[in-house]
Scaffold this motif. Sequence first.
Motif, PDB file in Angstrom:
ATOM      1  N   SER A   2      66.664  47.603 -68.406  1.00 52.37           N
ATOM      2  CA  SER A   2      68.088  47.321 -68.579  1.00 52.37           C
ATOM      3  C   SER A   2      68.451  45.967 -67.983  1.00 52.37           C
ATOM      4  O   SER A   2      69.263  45.225 -68.541  1.00 52.37           O
ATOM      5  N   LEU A   3      67.842  45.628 -66.840  1.00 54.22           N
ATOM      6  CA  LEU A   3      68.107  44.336 -66.202  1.00 54.22           C
ATOM      7  C   LEU A   3      67.646  43.189 -67.105  1.00 54.22           C
ATOM      8  O   LEU A   3      68.357  42.197 -67.283  1.00 54.22           O
ATOM      9  N   ILE A   4      66.461  43.347 -67.700  1.00 56.19           N
ATOM     10  CA  ILE A   4      65.936  42.304 -68.594  1.00 56.19           C
ATOM     11  C   ILE A   4      66.847  42.154 -69.807  1.00 56.19           C
ATOM     12  O   ILE A   4      67.175  41.038 -70.225  1.00 56.19           O
ATOM     13  N   VAL A   5      67.278  43.290 -70.363  1.00 61.46           N
ATOM     14  CA  VAL A   5      68.194  43.261 -71.514  1.00 61.46           C
ATOM     15  C   VAL A   5      69.476  42.529 -71.143  1.00 61.46           C
ATOM     16  O   VAL A   5      69.964  41.672 -71.897  1.00 61.46           O
ATOM     17  N   THR A   6      70.027  42.846 -69.983  1.00 56.23           N
ATOM     18  CA  THR A   6      71.285  42.223 -69.534  1.00 56.23           C
ATOM     19  C   THR A   6      71.116  40.721 -69.348  1.00 56.23           C
ATOM     20  O   THR A   6      71.957  39.927 -69.791  1.00 56.23           O
ATOM     21  N   ARG A   7      70.032  40.301 -68.687  1.00 53.62           N
ATOM     22  CA  ARG A   7      69.816  38.879 -68.428  1.00 53.62           C
ATOM     23  C   ARG A   7      69.608  38.099 -69.718  1.00 53.62           C
ATOM     24  O   ARG A   7      70.136  36.995 -69.884  1.00 53.62           O
ATOM     25  N   LEU A   8      68.833  38.643 -70.642  1.00 55.27           N
ATOM     26  CA  LEU A   8      68.595  37.962 -71.915  1.00 55.27           C
ATOM     27  C   LEU A   8      69.873  37.906 -72.749  1.00 55.27           C
ATOM     28  O   LEU A   8      70.176  36.890 -73.378  1.00 55.27           O
ATOM     29  N   THR A   9      70.629  39.008 -72.747  1.00 53.46           N
ATOM     30  CA  THR A   9      71.886  39.037 -73.501  1.00 53.46           C
ATOM     31  C   THR A   9      72.829  37.958 -72.997  1.00 53.46           C
ATOM     32  O   THR A   9      73.424  37.212 -73.777  1.00 53.46           O
ATOM     33  N   ARG A  10      72.941  37.847 -71.676  1.00 55.81           N
ATOM     34  CA  ARG A  10      73.847  36.849 -71.108  1.00 55.81           C
ATOM     35  C   ARG A  10      73.373  35.433 -71.443  1.00 55.81           C
ATOM     36  O   ARG A  10      74.194  34.549 -71.735  1.00 55.81           O
ATOM     37  N   ALA A  11      72.071  35.208 -71.414  1.00 55.46           N
ATOM     38  CA  ALA A  11      71.545  33.881 -71.746  1.00 55.46           C
ATOM     39  C   ALA A  11      71.851  33.516 -73.198  1.00 55.46           C
ATOM     40  O   ALA A  11      72.140  32.358 -73.515  1.00 55.46           O
ATOM     41  N   ILE A  12      71.814  34.512 -74.080  1.00 53.62           N
ATOM     42  CA  ILE A  12      72.136  34.276 -75.491  1.00 53.62           C
ATOM     43  C   ILE A  12      73.635  34.037 -75.652  1.00 53.62           C
ATOM     44  O   ILE A  12      74.070  33.095 -76.324  1.00 53.62           O
TER      45      ILE A  12
END
Length: 224
Positions: free
Chosen positions: A10-20
Amino acid sequence: MQRMDNSTTSLIVTRLTRAIVEHRLQPGTKLAEQKLADHFGVSRTLVRQALFQLAQNRLVRLEPARGAFVAAPSADEARQVFAVRRMLEAEMVRAFMQQVTPAKLRALREHVAREKQAVDQGDAPERTELLGDFHVRMAELMGNQVLAQMLGDLISRCSLITLMYQSASAAEHSHEEHADIVKALGAKDEERAVQLMQAHLLHVEESLIFDRPAPINDLSLALS
Protein backbone atom coordinates in the motif's frame (compact mmCIF):
# COMPACT_ATOMS: atom_id res chain seq x y z
CA MET A 1 3.78 -11.07 8.10
CA GLN A 2 0.94 -10.93 5.57
CA ARG A 3 -0.34 -7.71 7.15
CA MET A 4 3.14 -6.15 6.95
CA ASP A 5 3.43 -7.13 3.27
CA ASN A 6 0.03 -5.58 2.54
CA SER A 7 1.05 -2.41 4.36
CA THR A 8 4.30 -2.19 2.38
CA THR A 9 2.48 -2.76 -0.89
CA SER A 10 0.00 0.00 0.00
CA LEU A 11 2.89 2.37 0.78
CA ILE A 12 4.47 1.71 -2.63
CA VAL A 13 1.10 2.26 -4.34
CA THR A 14 0.63 5.54 -2.45
CA ARG A 15 4.13 6.84 -3.23
CA LEU A 16 3.92 5.97 -6.93
CA THR A 17 0.41 7.42 -7.22
CA ARG A 18 1.55 10.69 -5.69
CA ALA A 19 4.58 10.84 -8.00
CA ILE A 20 2.27 10.40 -11.00
CA VAL A 21 -0.29 12.89 -9.70
CA GLU A 22 2.36 15.54 -9.07
CA HIS A 23 3.81 15.00 -12.57
CA ARG A 24 7.17 13.76 -11.26
CA LEU A 25 6.55 10.53 -13.17
CA GLN A 26 5.17 11.30 -16.60
CA PRO A 27 3.08 9.15 -18.99
CA GLY A 28 5.21 6.49 -20.63
CA THR A 29 7.88 6.37 -17.90
CA LYS A 30 9.20 2.83 -17.40
CA LEU A 31 8.81 1.53 -13.86
CA ALA A 32 11.66 -0.96 -13.49
CA GLU A 33 10.89 -3.55 -10.80
CA GLN A 34 14.48 -3.88 -9.56
CA LYS A 35 15.00 -0.11 -9.31
CA LEU A 36 11.75 0.21 -7.34
CA ALA A 37 12.69 -2.72 -5.10
CA ASP A 38 16.07 -1.12 -4.38
CA HIS A 39 14.51 2.28 -3.76
CA PHE A 40 11.92 0.96 -1.27
CA GLY A 41 14.18 -1.74 0.19
CA VAL A 42 11.69 -4.53 -0.51
CA SER A 43 11.41 -7.64 -2.68
CA ARG A 44 10.44 -7.51 -6.32
CA THR A 45 7.37 -9.58 -5.39
CA LEU A 46 5.95 -6.69 -3.32
CA VAL A 47 6.79 -4.23 -6.08
CA ARG A 48 5.02 -6.48 -8.59
CA GLN A 49 1.92 -6.57 -6.36
CA ALA A 50 1.91 -2.78 -6.15
CA LEU A 51 2.27 -2.39 -9.92
CA PHE A 52 -0.61 -4.82 -10.43
CA GLN A 53 -2.83 -2.69 -8.16
CA LEU A 54 -1.84 0.44 -10.06
CA ALA A 55 -2.65 -1.33 -13.33
CA GLN A 56 -6.12 -2.15 -12.00
CA ASN A 57 -6.53 1.57 -11.25
CA ARG A 58 -5.41 2.34 -14.83
CA LEU A 59 -2.46 4.38 -13.62
CA VAL A 60 0.05 1.83 -14.90
CA ARG A 61 0.20 -0.22 -18.10
CA LEU A 62 1.70 -3.72 -17.88
CA GLU A 63 3.24 -5.05 -21.09
CA PRO A 64 4.34 -8.70 -21.49
CA ALA A 65 8.14 -9.05 -21.72
CA ARG A 66 8.56 -5.25 -21.50
CA GLY A 67 7.45 -4.43 -17.96
CA ALA A 68 5.41 -1.65 -16.35
CA PHE A 69 4.95 1.90 -17.62
CA VAL A 70 3.03 4.92 -16.39
CA ALA A 71 -0.17 4.79 -18.45
CA ALA A 72 -0.53 7.34 -21.23
CA PRO A 73 -4.15 7.82 -22.30
CA SER A 74 -4.41 9.45 -25.70
CA ALA A 75 -6.29 12.64 -26.51
CA ASP A 76 -8.69 10.57 -28.65
CA GLU A 77 -9.43 8.24 -25.74
CA ALA A 78 -10.07 11.22 -23.48
CA ARG A 79 -12.52 12.75 -25.97
CA GLN A 80 -14.39 9.47 -26.38
CA VAL A 81 -14.70 8.96 -22.64
CA PHE A 82 -16.06 12.46 -22.10
CA ALA A 83 -18.51 12.11 -25.03
CA VAL A 84 -19.99 8.98 -23.42
CA ARG A 85 -20.18 10.69 -20.04
CA ARG A 86 -22.05 13.70 -21.44
CA MET A 87 -24.68 11.43 -23.00
CA LEU A 88 -25.07 9.28 -19.90
CA GLU A 89 -24.99 11.97 -17.24
CA ALA A 90 -27.46 14.32 -18.93
CA GLU A 91 -30.09 11.60 -18.56
CA MET A 92 -28.92 10.84 -15.03
CA VAL A 93 -29.61 14.45 -14.02
CA ARG A 94 -33.14 14.21 -15.45
CA ALA A 95 -33.77 10.97 -13.57
CA PHE A 96 -32.30 12.39 -10.36
CA MET A 97 -34.63 15.37 -10.58
CA GLN A 98 -37.65 13.07 -10.61
CA GLN A 99 -36.75 11.67 -7.19
CA VAL A 100 -34.87 14.53 -5.54
CA THR A 101 -35.42 14.92 -1.78
CA PRO A 102 -33.99 17.25 0.90
CA ALA A 103 -31.89 14.35 2.23
CA LYS A 104 -30.35 13.66 -1.19
CA LEU A 105 -29.59 17.33 -1.73
CA ARG A 106 -28.00 17.50 1.72
CA ALA A 107 -25.77 14.52 0.87
CA LEU A 108 -24.61 16.21 -2.34
CA ARG A 109 -23.96 19.50 -0.52
CA GLU A 110 -21.85 17.67 2.07
CA HIS A 111 -19.86 16.05 -0.74
CA VAL A 112 -19.27 19.42 -2.42
CA ALA A 113 -18.04 20.82 0.92
CA ARG A 114 -15.45 18.01 1.12
CA GLU A 115 -14.37 18.83 -2.44
CA LYS A 116 -13.79 22.46 -1.46
CA GLN A 117 -11.66 21.41 1.49
CA ALA A 118 -9.46 19.18 -0.72
CA VAL A 119 -9.11 21.93 -3.34
CA ASP A 120 -8.22 24.55 -0.71
CA GLN A 121 -5.62 22.24 0.84
CA GLY A 122 -4.04 21.44 -2.54
CA ASP A 123 -4.54 17.71 -1.95
CA ALA A 124 -4.42 16.51 -5.59
CA PRO A 125 -5.21 12.78 -5.00
CA GLU A 126 -8.11 13.52 -2.61
CA ARG A 127 -9.36 16.34 -4.85
CA THR A 128 -9.38 14.13 -7.95
CA GLU A 129 -11.11 11.28 -6.14
CA LEU A 130 -13.84 13.51 -4.70
CA LEU A 131 -14.46 15.37 -7.97
CA GLY A 132 -15.02 12.04 -9.71
CA ASP A 133 -17.06 10.56 -6.87
CA PHE A 134 -19.56 13.44 -7.08
CA HIS A 135 -21.00 11.88 -10.22
CA VAL A 136 -21.06 8.34 -8.81
CA ARG A 137 -22.68 9.71 -5.63
CA MET A 138 -25.63 10.99 -7.64
CA ALA A 139 -26.22 7.51 -9.08
CA GLU A 140 -25.88 5.92 -5.63
CA LEU A 141 -28.39 8.35 -4.14
CA MET A 142 -30.83 7.28 -6.87
CA GLY A 143 -30.35 3.67 -5.76
CA ASN A 144 -29.18 2.69 -9.26
CA GLN A 145 -26.19 0.43 -8.65
CA VAL A 146 -25.83 -0.50 -12.33
CA LEU A 147 -25.48 3.16 -13.27
CA ALA A 148 -23.12 3.78 -10.34
CA GLN A 149 -20.89 0.91 -11.48
CA MET A 150 -20.88 2.07 -15.10
CA LEU A 151 -20.01 5.60 -14.04
CA GLY A 152 -17.36 4.30 -11.67
CA ASP A 153 -15.63 2.47 -14.53
CA LEU A 154 -15.80 5.54 -16.78
CA ILE A 155 -14.60 7.85 -14.04
CA SER A 156 -11.66 5.59 -13.19
CA ARG A 157 -10.50 6.28 -16.74
CA CYS A 158 -11.25 9.98 -16.38
CA SER A 159 -9.40 10.13 -13.07
CA LEU A 160 -6.18 9.02 -14.72
CA ILE A 161 -6.69 11.59 -17.46
CA THR A 162 -7.45 14.44 -15.06
CA LEU A 163 -4.75 13.39 -12.59
CA MET A 164 -2.19 13.81 -15.34
CA TYR A 165 -3.58 16.60 -17.44
CA GLN A 166 -5.79 18.87 -15.31
CA SER A 167 -4.37 21.93 -13.56
CA ALA A 168 -5.22 22.89 -9.98
CA SER A 169 -7.14 25.96 -11.21
CA ALA A 170 -9.25 23.79 -13.54
CA ALA A 171 -9.98 21.42 -10.64
CA GLU A 172 -11.16 24.37 -8.53
CA HIS A 173 -13.47 25.38 -11.39
CA SER A 174 -14.87 21.82 -11.49
CA HIS A 175 -15.75 22.07 -7.81
CA GLU A 176 -17.57 25.38 -8.39
CA GLU A 177 -19.56 23.84 -11.25
CA HIS A 178 -20.59 20.92 -9.03
CA ALA A 179 -21.90 23.46 -6.51
CA ASP A 180 -23.89 25.20 -9.28
CA ILE A 181 -25.40 21.87 -10.39
CA VAL A 182 -26.55 21.17 -6.84
CA LYS A 183 -28.10 24.66 -6.63
CA ALA A 184 -30.06 24.01 -9.84
CA LEU A 185 -31.24 20.66 -8.48
CA GLY A 186 -32.32 22.37 -5.26
CA ALA A 187 -34.26 24.94 -7.31
CA LYS A 188 -35.90 22.07 -9.25
CA ASP A 189 -34.67 23.64 -12.50
CA GLU A 190 -34.19 20.49 -14.56
CA GLU A 191 -33.13 22.08 -17.84
CA ARG A 192 -30.55 24.30 -16.15
CA ALA A 193 -29.17 21.35 -14.18
CA VAL A 194 -28.82 19.30 -17.40
CA GLN A 195 -27.16 22.19 -19.23
CA LEU A 196 -24.77 22.79 -16.32
CA MET A 197 -23.76 19.10 -16.22
CA GLN A 198 -23.09 18.97 -19.96
CA ALA A 199 -21.18 22.26 -19.86
CA HIS A 200 -19.20 21.07 -16.83
CA LEU A 201 -18.01 17.89 -18.55
CA LEU A 202 -17.14 19.86 -21.67
CA HIS A 203 -15.16 22.36 -19.59
CA VAL A 204 -13.21 19.55 -17.90
CA GLU A 205 -12.34 18.08 -21.30
CA GLU A 206 -11.31 21.46 -22.69
CA SER A 207 -9.12 22.16 -19.64
CA LEU A 208 -6.89 19.14 -20.20
CA ILE A 209 -3.30 19.96 -21.13
CA PHE A 210 -1.62 17.11 -23.00
CA ASP A 211 1.74 18.82 -23.51
CA ARG A 212 3.83 17.90 -20.50
CA PRO A 213 7.60 18.10 -19.85
CA ALA A 214 9.81 15.11 -20.59
CA PRO A 215 9.63 12.44 -17.85
CA ILE A 216 12.22 12.15 -15.10
CA ASN A 217 14.04 8.92 -15.87
CA ASP A 218 15.67 8.64 -12.45
CA LEU A 219 13.05 6.82 -10.32
CA SER A 220 14.78 7.69 -7.04
CA LEU A 221 14.77 11.38 -7.94
CA ALA A 222 11.11 11.25 -9.02
CA LEU A 223 10.09 9.49 -5.80
CA SER A 224 12.14 11.62 -3.43
